[in-house]
Design a protein around this motif. Structure first.
Motif, PDB file in Angstrom:
ATOM      1  N   LEU A  51       0.830  -1.208   0.000  1.00  0.00           N
ATOM      2  CA  LEU A  51       0.000   0.000   0.000  1.00  0.00           C
ATOM      3  C   LEU A  51       0.862   1.256   0.000  1.00  0.00           C
ATOM      4  O   LEU A  51       0.612   2.211  -0.738  1.00  0.00           O
ATOM      5  CB  LEU A  51      -0.931   0.002   1.211  1.00  0.00           C
ATOM      6  N   GLN A  52       1.904   1.249   0.837  1.00  0.00           N
ATOM      7  CA  GLN A  52       2.782   2.418   0.916  1.00  0.00           C
ATOM      8  C   GLN A  52       3.525   2.635  -0.397  1.00  0.00           C
ATOM      9  O   GLN A  52       3.729   3.781  -0.822  1.00  0.00           O
ATOM     10  CB  GLN A  52       3.762   2.241   2.075  1.00  0.00           C
ATOM     11  N   ALA A  53       3.892   1.544  -1.070  1.00  0.00           N
ATOM     12  CA  ALA A  53       4.584   1.678  -2.352  1.00  0.00           C
ATOM     13  C   ALA A  53       3.686   2.305  -3.417  1.00  0.00           C
ATOM     14  O   ALA A  53       4.174   2.949  -4.345  1.00  0.00           O
ATOM     15  CB  ALA A  53       5.060   0.299  -2.820  1.00  0.00           C
ATOM     16  N   GLN A  54       2.376   2.150  -3.231  1.00  0.00           N
ATOM     17  CA  GLN A  54       1.422   2.739  -4.169  1.00  0.00           C
ATOM     18  C   GLN A  54       0.957   4.123  -3.731  1.00  0.00           C
ATOM     19  O   GLN A  54       0.090   4.714  -4.364  1.00  0.00           O
ATOM     20  CB  GLN A  54       0.211   1.819  -4.321  1.00  0.00           C
ATOM     21  N   GLY A  55       1.546   4.635  -2.647  1.00  0.00           N
ATOM     22  CA  GLY A  55       1.214   5.981  -2.182  1.00  0.00           C
ATOM     23  C   GLY A  55       0.023   6.058  -1.253  1.00  0.00           C
ATOM     24  O   GLY A  55      -0.490   7.160  -0.985  1.00  0.00           O
ATOM     25  N   PHE A  56      -0.424   4.909  -0.731  1.00  0.00           N
ATOM     26  CA  PHE A  56      -1.574   4.898   0.178  1.00  0.00           C
ATOM     27  C   PHE A  56      -1.106   4.876   1.630  1.00  0.00           C
ATOM     28  O   PHE A  56       0.012   4.456   1.939  1.00  0.00           O
ATOM     29  CB  PHE A  56      -2.460   3.675  -0.069  1.00  0.00           C
ATOM     30  N   ASP A  57      -1.990   5.334   2.516  1.00  0.00           N
ATOM     31  CA  ASP A  57      -1.770   5.189   3.954  1.00  0.00           C
ATOM     32  C   ASP A  57      -1.853   3.702   4.279  1.00  0.00           C
ATOM     33  O   ASP A  57      -2.812   3.018   3.912  1.00  0.00           O
ATOM     34  CB  ASP A  57      -2.845   5.970   4.715  1.00  0.00           C
ATOM     35  N   ALA A  58      -0.858   3.169   4.995  1.00  0.00           N
ATOM     36  CA  ALA A  58      -0.833   1.740   5.299  1.00  0.00           C
ATOM     37  C   ALA A  58      -2.064   1.298   6.080  1.00  0.00           C
ATOM     38  O   ALA A  58      -2.513   0.151   5.973  1.00  0.00           O
ATOM     39  CB  ALA A  58       0.435   1.397   6.075  1.00  0.00           C
ATOM     40  N   LYS A  59      -2.648   2.224   6.861  1.00  0.00           N
ATOM     41  CA  LYS A  59      -3.800   1.847   7.684  1.00  0.00           C
ATOM     42  C   LYS A  59      -5.052   1.579   6.858  1.00  0.00           C
ATOM     43  O   LYS A  59      -6.051   1.093   7.403  1.00  0.00           O
ATOM     44  CB  LYS A  59      -4.078   2.935   8.719  1.00  0.00           C
ATOM     45  N   ILE A  60      -5.005   1.876   5.572  1.00  0.00           N
ATOM     46  CA  ILE A  60      -6.164   1.565   4.738  1.00  0.00           C
ATOM     47  C   ILE A  60      -6.299   0.051   4.579  1.00  0.00           C
ATOM     48  O   ILE A  60      -7.344  -0.456   4.162  1.00  0.00           O
ATOM     49  CB  ILE A  60      -6.048   2.269   3.366  1.00  0.00           C
ATOM     50  N   GLY A  61      -5.265  -0.682   4.936  1.00  0.00           N
ATOM     51  CA  GLY A  61      -5.297  -2.137   4.868  1.00  0.00           C
ATOM     52  C   GLY A  61      -5.673  -2.799   6.181  1.00  0.00           C
ATOM     53  O   GLY A  61      -5.643  -4.027   6.286  1.00  0.00           O
ATOM     54  N   TRP A  62      -5.990  -2.005   7.202  1.00  0.00           N
ATOM     55  CA  TRP A  62      -6.409  -2.566   8.483  1.00  0.00           C
ATOM     56  C   TRP A  62      -7.910  -2.806   8.483  1.00  0.00           C
ATOM     57  O   TRP A  62      -8.657  -2.227   7.701  1.00  0.00           O
ATOM     58  CB  TRP A  62      -6.102  -1.602   9.615  1.00  0.00           C
ATOM     59  N   ASN A  63      -8.368  -3.675   9.402  1.00  0.00           N
ATOM     60  CA  ASN A  63      -9.796  -3.721   9.712  1.00  0.00           C
ATOM     61  C   ASN A  63      -9.965  -3.557  11.215  1.00  0.00           C
ATOM     62  O   ASN A  63      -9.383  -4.277  12.017  1.00  0.00           O
ATOM     63  CB  ASN A  63     -10.477  -4.976   9.170  1.00  0.00           C
ATOM     64  N   CYS A  64     -10.742  -2.545  11.578  1.00  0.00           N
ATOM     65  CA  CYS A  64     -10.947  -2.164  12.968  1.00  0.00           C
ATOM     66  C   CYS A  64     -12.447  -2.074  13.246  1.00  0.00           C
ATOM     67  O   CYS A  64     -13.255  -2.027  12.326  1.00  0.00           O
ATOM     68  CB  CYS A  64     -10.293  -0.815  13.259  1.00  0.00           C
ATOM     69  N   SER A  65     -12.795  -2.041  14.511  1.00  0.00           N
ATOM     70  CA  SER A  65     -14.200  -1.980  14.899  1.00  0.00           C
ATOM     71  C   SER A  65     -14.528  -0.610  15.468  1.00  0.00           C
ATOM     72  O   SER A  65     -13.750  -0.038  16.238  1.00  0.00           O
ATOM     73  CB  SER A  65     -14.525  -3.064  15.927  1.00  0.00           C
ATOM     74  N   TYR A  66     -15.712  -0.109  15.100  1.00  0.00           N
ATOM     75  CA  TYR A  66     -16.162   1.229  15.485  1.00  0.00           C
ATOM     76  C   TYR A  66     -17.563   1.153  16.067  1.00  0.00           C
ATOM     77  O   TYR A  66     -18.289   0.185  15.860  1.00  0.00           O
ATOM     78  CB  TYR A  66     -16.129   2.157  14.262  1.00  0.00           C
ATOM     79  N   PRO A  67     -17.976   2.199  16.809  1.00  0.00           N
ATOM     80  CA  PRO A  67     -19.257   2.155  17.516  1.00  0.00           C
ATOM     81  C   PRO A  67     -20.449   2.018  16.591  1.00  0.00           C
ATOM     82  O   PRO A  67     -20.466   2.531  15.474  1.00  0.00           O
ATOM     83  CB  PRO A  67     -19.304   3.504  18.248  1.00  0.00           C
ATOM     84  N   GLY A  68     -21.454   1.339  17.110  1.00  0.00           N
ATOM     85  CA  GLY A  68     -22.710   1.199  16.403  1.00  0.00           C
ATOM     86  C   GLY A  68     -23.513   0.099  17.063  1.00  0.00           C
ATOM     87  O   GLY A  68     -22.948  -0.812  17.666  1.00  0.00           O
TER      88      GLY A  68
END
Length: 343
Positions: free
Chosen positions: A295-312
């Motif tokens: 992802l970083q080599a393509q100019g993206f933020d590495a965290k775009i490859g994470w999966n996290c949980s958010y409120p709901g």
């Protein structure tokens, strides 16, 4: 710079903030949310057969929690892909569910306290995940394979932004308030219990010996406040502290609040909506080291490859870059409870 409300609140919670005027402890009347553990328990028991298992190394055998067991090792070894993040349970889900539940009780407590012209005394908060900016392991900060007991009593600023509460002018006290020696005995011991657990439509009842005022489930905020005020005026020893169970607050009050409903919904979403809450579990991010460099080599933020949980009400799985687009206002509202109504 902004005032460090969170740090001050932590000092208050430990009885170490000495800058308060005496009036902070002696003046006014209070609404105290109690028995919050009962509410937590009905959520925890769904997950406990899997997650609530102690290891021999756990230092406190009666208080341990291993959320990692919700995403078992065999599943983690199957290489959870960030494009399929909902395939396996997240160790953080119990924590998010509990946080939504307590927020519903707090919302109603704030409103009822204002109606009664009382200061809200917060319950103890229990956390089943630590707050961390990077990947958690077993819902703990991965510092030397921490065996920190879970759940633990967590400070207010782990789950809220105290500055927002002060901006909204919420009048409240820390959970340990009544343990502070500066609170006079005449305040600490002047109590009654407000129970909202009788049959809907039933008449209210005052039990002097038990110091308990029982109302029907589904009573409105306005009617509850009026009846309590009328009772207080009839007593020669009106209580300084009213106790109410968190479950009664959350589940047994009507959502009717009158013409202020819209403004109150907006305020509550600001202070309780969990806009800065995220939990990224290492157990569900097994490919970070492989995906991040690409992802970083393509100019993206590495965290775009994470999966996290958010409120709901229905936990939202997203990455830390695009999460805000994934949580609907309806889902975030449902996490706290049904919207307040004008009726």
């Amino acid at each position: 710079a902004d005032y460090v409300y969170g740090k001050r609140q932590r000092l208050r919670e430990h009885g170490l903030w000495l800058m308060e005027e005496e009036s902070y402890f002696t003046q006014g009347n209070f609404l105290h949310i109690v028995d919050v553990e009962k509410g937590y328990q009905h959520i925890v028991q769904k997950y406990a057969p899997t997650a609530g298992v102690c290891k021999p190394s756990d230092p406190v055998k009666s208080r341990c929690w291993h959320g990692a067991k919700l995403t078992s090792k065999s599943k983690r070894e199957r290489r959870i892909h960030p494009r399929n993040p909902e395939a396996y349970d997240d160790p953080a889900w119990p924590h998010l569910e509990i946080q939504g539940w307590i927020r519903g009780a707090l919302r109603n407590g704030i409103i009822l306290a204002r109606q009664l012209n009382r200061t809200l005394v917060l319950p103890h908060f229990e956390c089943f995940c630590e707050r961390f900016w990077y990947l958690l392991q077993d819902c703990r900060i991965p510092a030397g394979n921490s065996q920190m007991p879970m759940p633990y009593k967590c400070p207010m600023d782990h789950i809220f932004e105290p500055s927002m509460w002060f901006d909204a002018k919420v009048d409240f006290r820390e959970p340990e308030f009544f343990s502070n020696p500066r609170v006079p005995e005449m305040v600490r011991n002047s109590r009654m219990r407000l129970a909202l657990n009788s049959t809907p439509g039933a008449s209210s009842h005052w039990d002097y010996l038990k110091r308990t005022f029982t109302m029907a489930r589904g009573v409105t905020f306005n009617n509850a406040a009026k009846e309590v005020v009328d009772l207080q005026q009839s007593l020669t020893d009106a209580p300084r502290v009213i106790e109410i169970e968190a479950a009664d607050l959350r589940d047994h009050l009507s959502t009717c609040v009158g013409p202020d409903a819209g403004r109150l919904n907006e305020m509550m979403m600001k202070i309780l909506g969990g806009h800065l809450v995220e939990f990224c579990s290492g157990e569900r991010n097994t490919l970070v080291n492989e995906v991040a460099p690409r992802l970083q080599a393509q100019g993206f933020d590495a965290k775009i490859g994470w999966n996290c949980s958010y409120p709901g009400k229905w936990p939202v799985t997203a990455n830390p870059v695009l999460w805000a687009e994934k949580i609907s206002a309806e889902n975030r509202q449902a996490w706290i409870g049904e919207p307040l109504q004008v009726c």
